[in-house]
Scaffold this motif. Structure first.
Motif, PDB file in Angstrom:
ATOM      1  N   PRO A 103       0.774  -1.293   0.088  1.00 46.86           N
ATOM      2  CA  PRO A 103      -0.008   0.063   0.053  1.00 46.86           C
ATOM      3  C   PRO A 103       1.000   1.125   0.129  1.00 46.86           C
ATOM      4  O   PRO A 103       1.941   1.156   0.504  1.00 46.86           O
ATOM      5  CB  PRO A 103      -0.653  -0.149   1.293  1.00 46.86           C
ATOM      6  N   TYR A 132      -1.997  -5.080  -1.687  1.00 45.32           N
ATOM      7  CA  TYR A 132      -2.877  -3.842  -1.874  1.00 45.32           C
ATOM      8  C   TYR A 132      -4.089  -3.894  -1.085  1.00 45.32           C
ATOM      9  O   TYR A 132      -4.623  -2.806  -0.566  1.00 45.32           O
ATOM     10  CB  TYR A 132      -3.093  -3.925  -3.449  1.00 45.32           C
ATOM     11  N   ASP A 133      -4.502  -5.078  -1.046  1.00 50.02           N
ATOM     12  CA  ASP A 133      -6.047  -5.140  -0.155  1.00 50.02           C
ATOM     13  C   ASP A 133      -5.762  -6.642   0.596  1.00 50.02           C
ATOM     14  O   ASP A 133      -5.906  -7.601   0.012  1.00 50.02           O
ATOM     15  CB  ASP A 133      -6.897  -5.125  -0.916  1.00 50.02           C
TER      16      ASP A 133
END
Length: 282
Positions: A103, A132-133
């Protein structure tokens, strides 16, 4: 079998320094464990120097802010050493065109290191801080990207060696799981955080700066992660207090409670020999 203890005070009086894990011992990523912080604060009043040693990819000022936000008081520790802190040395020594896999909030990890942040296609090094997630993704979602990086012989620097953490009651994958897949695919991974020596050497140096010299026999480690906290402390030659209620608790729970025999069998399977254990630091 490791000895079960009731309170940290039962054993901490024999030590000058305590190296304590953070996520899983002091908090669960959402809420602080107040009794754990109180235990460390009490150990400090008895003369121990407490260094928090965490695989967070953030440099330590970011962890200070996170701990305050979650509710861990400043008097629970003297110093903090993060995987991010020691990983910065690897990044500074490595190739200069860096692709950050993680991130955007982790970009401060690269500040002041003389690197150029680039996209995947132009990278000569990938720094992995996570997903990222991480609520929805797994390493398999990144397989194609990792194969492209591997095909170009791009080394990966893993800033958080944890495989998973428990956020509340949910298991969340970490950068260590990404690095493990990259190595499985034939890529090169460089790691400085737990269980590797650089983070322990940095933590010992911080403790010596805080209190002066001491013998390693006077250092206790506390942690809940088998591949990181446990392996790292034992390999470094430290006495270990294992927190059994952390990420591995399902391995030895029977009807919702920790079963002593099942815990002993688990530790034997893992080739681990902590000196003591307790469900939660208190």
């Amino acid at each position: 079998m490791a000895d079960r203890i009731s309170t940290l005070t039962d054993v901490s009086v024999g030590y000058d320094v305590i190296l304590c894990d953070v996520w899983g011992v002091l908090h669960d990523g959402i809420s602080a464990f107040p009794l754990a912080a109180e235990a460390l604060a009490k150990a400090r009043t008895k003369g121990a120097t407490v260094v928090l040693i965490t695989n967070s990819p953030r440099p330590y000022p970011g962890v200070v802010s996170q701990l305050r936000m979650i509710g861990v008081p400043d008097d629970a520790y003297d110093r903090i050493v993060t995987s991010g802190d020691v990983t910065r040395h690897l990044i500074a020594e490595g190739p200069k065109k860096v692709f950050l896999l993680g991130p955007e909030r982790d970009l401060p990890l690269l500040d002041g290191l003389g690197v150029e942040v680039v996209g995947e296609a132009d990278a000569t090094c990938v720094v992995c801080t996570g997903f990222y997630d991480d609520e929805t993704e797994t390493p398999e979602d990144y397989r194609d990207m990792l194969m492209r990086l591997r095909d170009r012989n791009v080394p990966m620097i893993c800033a958080n060696p944890d495989l998973v953490v428990e956020r509340g009651h949910k298991i969340i994958p970490c950068a260590g799981a990404m690095a493990a897949l990259y190595v499985e695919l034939g890529g090169e991974s460089r790691i400085a955080g737990k269980p590797h020596r650089p983070i322990y050497e940095a933590a010992i140096a911080e403790a010596r700066e805080a209190r002066g010299d001491f013998d390693l026999s006077r250092v206790m480690a506390i942690g809940d992660g088998m591949p990181t906290d446990v392996r790292g402390a034992i390999n470094y030659g430290l006495d270990l207090l294992y927190i059994s209620g952390g990420i591995h608790v399902r391995e030895y729970s029977v009807d919702g409670r920790i079963d002593d025999a099942a815990l002993d069998a688990y530790l034997r399977r893992e080739g681990a020999a902590p000196k003591w254990w307790m469900p939660r630091l208190a």
